[in-house]
Design a protein around this motif. Structure first.
Motif, short mmCIF file in Angstrom:
data_model
loop_
_atom_site.label_atom_id
_atom_site.label_comp_id
_atom_site.label_asym_id
_atom_site.label_seq_id
_atom_site.Cartn_x
_atom_site.Cartn_y
_atom_site.Cartn_z
N ILE A 4 4.56 6.07 7.23
CA ILE A 4 3.51 5.20 6.74
C ILE A 4 3.45 3.96 7.63
O ILE A 4 4.47 3.45 8.08
N SER A 5 2.25 3.50 7.88
CA SER A 5 2.05 2.29 8.67
C SER A 5 0.84 1.54 8.14
O SER A 5 0.03 2.10 7.39
N ARG A 6 0.73 0.28 8.53
CA ARG A 6 -0.38 -0.55 8.06
C ARG A 6 -0.94 -1.39 9.19
O ARG A 6 -0.22 -1.83 10.08
N ASP A 7 -2.22 -1.60 9.12
CA ASP A 7 -2.91 -2.56 9.95
C ASP A 7 -3.44 -3.63 9.00
O ASP A 7 -4.49 -3.46 8.39
N MET A 13 0.85 -1.17 0.00
CA MET A 13 0.00 0.00 0.00
C MET A 13 0.89 1.23 0.00
O MET A 13 1.94 1.24 0.65
N SER A 14 0.46 2.23 -0.74
CA SER A 14 1.28 3.41 -0.94
C SER A 14 0.43 4.66 -0.86
O SER A 14 -0.79 4.62 -1.04
N TRP A 15 1.11 5.75 -0.60
CA TRP A 15 0.49 7.07 -0.67
C TRP A 15 1.19 7.88 -1.75
O TRP A 15 2.43 7.96 -1.79
N TYR A 16 0.41 8.48 -2.61
CA TYR A 16 0.88 9.40 -3.62
C TYR A 16 0.23 10.75 -3.38
O TYR A 16 -0.76 10.87 -2.67
N ASN A 69 -6.87 -4.19 6.72
CA ASN A 69 -6.60 -3.77 5.34
C ASN A 69 -6.56 -2.25 5.23
O ASN A 69 -7.15 -1.65 4.32
N THR A 70 -5.86 -1.64 6.15
CA THR A 70 -5.83 -0.20 6.25
C THR A 70 -4.39 0.31 6.31
O THR A 70 -3.54 -0.30 6.96
N ALA A 71 -4.14 1.40 5.62
CA ALA A 71 -2.86 2.08 5.67
C ALA A 71 -3.05 3.48 6.23
O ALA A 71 -4.11 4.09 6.05
N TYR A 72 -2.02 3.97 6.87
CA TYR A 72 -2.05 5.29 7.47
C TYR A 72 -0.84 6.09 7.01
O TYR A 72 0.20 5.53 6.67
N LEU A 73 -0.99 7.38 7.02
CA LEU A 73 0.13 8.28 6.76
C LEU A 73 0.10 9.37 7.80
O LEU A 73 -0.77 10.24 7.78
N GLN A 74 1.04 9.29 8.73
CA GLN A 74 1.19 10.33 9.74
C GLN A 74 2.08 11.42 9.17
O GLN A 74 3.22 11.16 8.80
#
Length: 120
Positions: free
Chosen positions: A69-72, A34-37, A76-81
């Motif tokens: 970035i972190s994942r649970d 999973m990625s953040w753009y 099925n969830t990603a986070y971006l702090q």
């Protein structure tokens, strides 16, 4: 279909923090990465951060030391702090998931994006 829903965007002043989340749902075997753009006004979309299921991460140089970035995986969830936000971080942030279907074929899915605006 696989649906990705981002949340957590908003308006914040320079130096502030936000946490984005991306929840994946639908029919699939697993999510590989999973990625953040992000895409600023008049700019091309760029990779901000990525995370594999095992926990390996990478970041754009412009956000190293500020974003995490972190994942649970169970959710099925990603986070971006995002900390120490700068006006240059203003953009629409998109979640991307690299998904295996039931036959182990890979396909990318995108969320609709969430707006992050950082005021100076």
């Amino acid at each position: 279909q696989v649906h990705l829903v981002e949340s957590g965007g908003g308006l914040v002043q320079s130096g502030g923090s936000l946490r984005l989340s991306c929840a994946a749902s639908g029919d699939f075997r697993s999510i590989n990465a999973m990625s953040w753009y992000r895409q600023g006004l008049g700019k091309q979309r760029e990779l901000v951060a990525a995370a594999t299921t095992s926990g390996t991460t990478n970041y754009a140089d412009s956000v190293k030391g500020r974003f995490t970035i972190s994942r649970d995986n169970a959710k099925n969830t990603a986070y971006l702090q995002m900390n120490s936000l700068k006006p240059e971080d203003t953009a629409v942030y998109y979640c991307n998931a690299d998904v295996f279907n039931w036959d182990y074929l890979r396909r990318e899915y995108w969320g609709q994006g969430t707006q992050v605006t950082v005021s100076s």
